[in-house]
Design an enzyme around this catalytic site. Structure first.
Site, PDB file in Angstrom:
ATOM      1  N   SER A 190      42.336  37.862  34.237  1.00 47.73           N
ATOM      2  CA  SER A 190      42.111  38.355  35.587  1.00 47.73           C
ATOM      3  C   SER A 190      41.087  39.313  35.418  1.00 47.73           C
ATOM      4  O   SER A 190      40.807  40.104  34.405  1.00 47.73           O
ATOM      5  CB  SER A 190      43.166  38.858  36.097  1.00 47.73           C
ATOM      6  OG  SER A 190      42.930  39.652  37.356  1.00 47.73           O
ATOM      7  N   CYS A 229      40.563  41.603  46.800  1.00 55.90           N
ATOM      8  CA  CYS A 229      41.481  42.380  46.023  1.00 55.90           C
ATOM      9  C   CYS A 229      40.342  43.446  45.826  1.00 55.90           C
ATOM     10  O   CYS A 229      39.416  43.390  45.348  1.00 55.90           O
ATOM     11  CB  CYS A 229      42.125  42.170  44.845  1.00 55.90           C
ATOM     12  SG  CYS A 229      43.517  41.121  45.396  1.00 55.90           S
ATOM     13  N   GLU A 264      45.105  32.410  33.805  1.00 55.53           N
ATOM     14  CA  GLU A 264      44.721  33.947  33.329  1.00 55.53           C
ATOM     15  C   GLU A 264      45.967  34.674  32.916  1.00 55.53           C
ATOM     16  O   GLU A 264      46.955  34.446  33.323  1.00 55.53           O
ATOM     17  CB  GLU A 264      44.394  34.745  35.025  1.00 55.53           C
ATOM     18  CG  GLU A 264      43.024  34.290  35.324  1.00 55.53           C
ATOM     19  CD  GLU A 264      42.569  34.835  36.720  1.00 55.53           C
ATOM     20  OE1 GLU A 264      41.565  34.714  37.033  1.00 55.53           O
ATOM     21  OE2 GLU A 264      43.603  35.426  37.414  1.00 55.53           O
ATOM     22  N   ASP A 276      44.754  33.588  43.556  1.00 55.01           N
ATOM     23  CA  ASP A 276      45.184  33.773  42.031  1.00 55.01           C
ATOM     24  C   ASP A 276      46.393  34.854  41.983  1.00 55.01           C
ATOM     25  O   ASP A 276      47.197  34.344  40.939  1.00 55.01           O
ATOM     26  CB  ASP A 276      44.115  34.358  41.292  1.00 55.01           C
ATOM     27  CG  ASP A 276      42.852  33.010  40.943  1.00 55.01           C
ATOM     28  OD1 ASP A 276      42.894  32.199  41.710  1.00 55.01           O
ATOM     29  OD2 ASP A 276      42.473  33.254  39.840  1.00 55.01           O
ATOM     30  N   CYS A 330      37.321  34.651  47.789  1.00 53.79           N
ATOM     31  CA  CYS A 330      38.204  34.890  46.684  1.00 53.79           C
ATOM     32  C   CYS A 330      37.443  34.064  45.315  1.00 53.79           C
ATOM     33  O   CYS A 330      36.838  33.186  45.270  1.00 53.79           O
ATOM     34  CB  CYS A 330      39.378  34.500  46.753  1.00 53.79           C
ATOM     35  SG  CYS A 330      40.338  36.044  47.794  1.00 53.79           S
ATOM     36  N   ASP A 331      38.451  34.419  44.226  1.00 48.78           N
ATOM     37  CA  ASP A 331      37.872  33.970  42.798  1.00 48.78           C
ATOM     38  C   ASP A 331      37.138  32.686  42.632  1.00 48.78           C
ATOM     39  O   ASP A 331      35.812  32.756  42.153  1.00 48.78           O
ATOM     40  CB  ASP A 331      39.045  34.183  41.801  1.00 48.78           C
ATOM     41  CG  ASP A 331      39.876  35.276  41.661  1.00 48.78           C
ATOM     42  OD1 ASP A 331      39.474  36.174  42.828  1.00 48.78           O
ATOM     43  OD2 ASP A 331      40.289  35.737  40.735  1.00 48.78           O
TER      44      ASP A 331
END
Length: 555
Positions: A470, A195, A444, A78, A119-120
């Site tokens: 986000s 992250c 986002e 992202d 991840c997301d």
């Protein structure tokens, strides 16, 4: 075993011949076949190391008497996709991930699945697939990235990707030089992993523990820690036990598990995207859960953590303080403690076995940051079907706000206005036609919110959108406004100067217009024309539902 469909009987001789081409032998056909769903890619920092995780999973499977077959699915970063056309594809990738796993698992008759996300959109996409397939499944993620270290004036501070996004706003306002930004850019992301803050990826990896679909430590053990490799081996062994007991995702992801996930979410101050994703997982699991119920959870569950972007701590600090188990231990009075997990223990037993919180990174329940949780669902004539805010990241002075609307029909237009100094204290930015259909893909709005925060306006300006935020967003940011503008929701009726009222304490988001005036304006709004008329996003626009139901596809 389900794999008998491809390995038993004389009519399966061709199938066995193909399997022998992979290196299997007659003994292998007596063992469970386990799909290892990897999301390794060289594009995403959170996934660059997942081959190592997969190899450890295979070791565990082999040691426990199974046969592992690795296959891949896609993963979008992202951060790299942010603020350009690529972000239109991020949320839609979730459905593709779920579909690709379904295809591979059904085509090859696996007895069980080990999922390796990080991840997301990968975590929820895989959870959706697990529920849809409902065969024994377990998750082990890649783990969080360590925070970066920035040296300035003989002082060292911890930084992360969000530090860089916000620094762009500081440069635009003349508070930071481009040379200083470059130094920050070089150190903010020091290596592999999701992250480093309580952003969307880490929120979802932590919630996977509360949902009962991962072993303890999944949410917080850093990507570079040897304990992550051991966790992957243990996960590979555990899938054999789940197959033996025929424990399936729908046995675990029940309404009680969804309740526990949101309880943990609001205690952590997790990403607003979790609402979208957990609702989608609940849909696949057949576990009914309403947006109103999230408010009831958040009303009674204390906020125990202030992790980036809401506070100074990173996931590595949460891990050192005891991890998700220690948070669950403090939350035990609020949990559905009999909910099952892939460990074979209940969530309550997992909480009992965890170390006591440190009352710093993880506050005691008797000493919370707030008696109410970190998320809130706002309703009103501007969001009849709801909108989401991370109230734990909202400044106290913005919990109640009244201001004039500044209307922008795309993220790009809003970003240009912010960078041009056109937004003043008191304004309420409205970014619309960025919803699931309108975007398409519900982008986002991290760039606008980061610019506002970097310019010091996050305590004076609110932002409302039918798009998403986000997990790194902070400030008075209300997203997922439903119905969206493309569906002729009230947000489409807004005009510059309309007075917007935000009351997070009382879950209200409204505009000072009568219902009659809103309907009159909507009658004059031109019919929505899809922005993309070919490829996957055309299909997505035609089939995606409201953010209020998780932005899943139509049944």
């Amino acid at each position: 075993m389900k794999s008998e469909d491809v390995k038993l009987g004389i009519e399966r001789a061709p199938h066995r011949s193909l399997l022998r081409a992979l290196g299997l032998n007659t003994e292998s056909f007596q063992k469970p076949f386990i799909g290892i769903v990897n999301s390794f890619t060289e594009v995403v920092p959170g996934h660059i190391h997942l081959r190592r995780i997969s190899e450890a999973v295979k070791e565990g499977i082999n040691a426990a008497g199974g046969v592992g077959f690795e296959f891949n699915t896609i993963a979008v970063c992202d951060g790299i996709a942010m603020n350009h056309a690529g972000m239109k594809y991020s949320l839609p990738s979730r459905e593709i991930i779920a579909n690709t796993v379904e295809i591979m698992a059904m085509a090859h008759a696996f007895d069980g699945l080990v999922f390796i996300p990080n991840c997301d959109k990968v975590v929820p996409g895989m959870l959706m697939a697990a529920c849809r397939l409902n065969i024994p499944s377990i998750f082990v993620s890649g783990g969080p990235m360590l925070a970066g270290r920035l040296r300035k004036n003989d002082q060292v501070s911890c930084v992360d990707l969000n530090s860089v996004f916000e620094a762009v706003g500081q440069v635009a306002k003349g508070q930071m030089t481009e040379e200083e930004l470059l130094e920050l850019e070089k150190v903010a992301c020091p290596g592999c992993g999701s992250c480093a803050g309580m952003f969307t990826a880490n929120t979802m990896n932590c919630l996977t523990e509360a949902l009962g679909m991962a072993l303890p430590g999944n949410g917080t053990i850093p990507a570079v820690d040897s304990r992550r490799t051991q966790l992957a081996k243990d996960t590979g062994r555990q899938i054999l036990k789940l197959i033996k007991d025929n424990t399936c995702p729908k046995d675990i992801i029940t309404p009680d598990a969804i309740y526990n996930a949101f309880s943990l979410d609001v205690a952590l101050g997790g990403s607003t995207n979790s609402v979208l994703h957990v609702m989608a997982v609940a849909h696949e699991a057949g576990a009914d859960f309403s947006l109103e119920e999230i408010n009831r959870v958040s009303d009674t569950t204390p906020n125990l953590c202030k992790l980036r972007p809401s506070g100074p701590y990173h996931i590595e600090n949460l891990d050192q303080a005891g991890g998700i188990g220690s948070v669950l231990k403090e939350l035990k009075p609020w949990l559905k403690n009999d909910a099952r997990t892939v460990s074979g223990k209940t969530i309550g037993q997992m909480a009992d076995a965890a170390p006591k919180a440190d009352n710093k990174v993880i506050r005691f329940a008797s000493n919370p940051y707030s008696p109410k949780g970190g998320l809130a669902i706002l309703f009103g004539n501007l969001a009849p079907s709801g909108s989401v805010v991370k109230r734990s990241a909202v400044a106290p002075e913005m919990m109640v706000h009244r201001g004039p609307a500044r209307i922008f029909d795309s993220e790009e237009l809003a970003t240009k206005a912010i960078m041009g100094g056109k937004i003043i204290p008191g304004d309420v930015l409205v970014i619309r036609y960025e919803g699931p259909k309108g975007g398409p893909g519900m982008r986002e709005m991290l760039t606008p919110t980061s610019l506002l925060a970097g310019m010091g306006l996050d305590k004076e300006v609110a932002l409302i959108t039918d798009g998403r935020f986000s997990g790194a967003t902070r400030g008075a940011a209300m997203g997922h406004v439903s119905p969206e503008a493309a569906a002729r929701g009230p947000i489409a009726a807004l005009q510059d100067g309309d007075m917007i009222n935000i009351d997070i304490h009382n879950y209200k988001l409204s505009v000072e217009l009568s219902d009659e005036e809103i309907q009159k304006r909507l009658a004059n709004v031109p019919a929505f024309k899809p922005k993309i008329t070919s490829g996957y996003l055309k299909y997505y626009t035609e089939n995606v539902t409201s953010a209020s139901t998780g932005a899943v596809f139509k049944d």
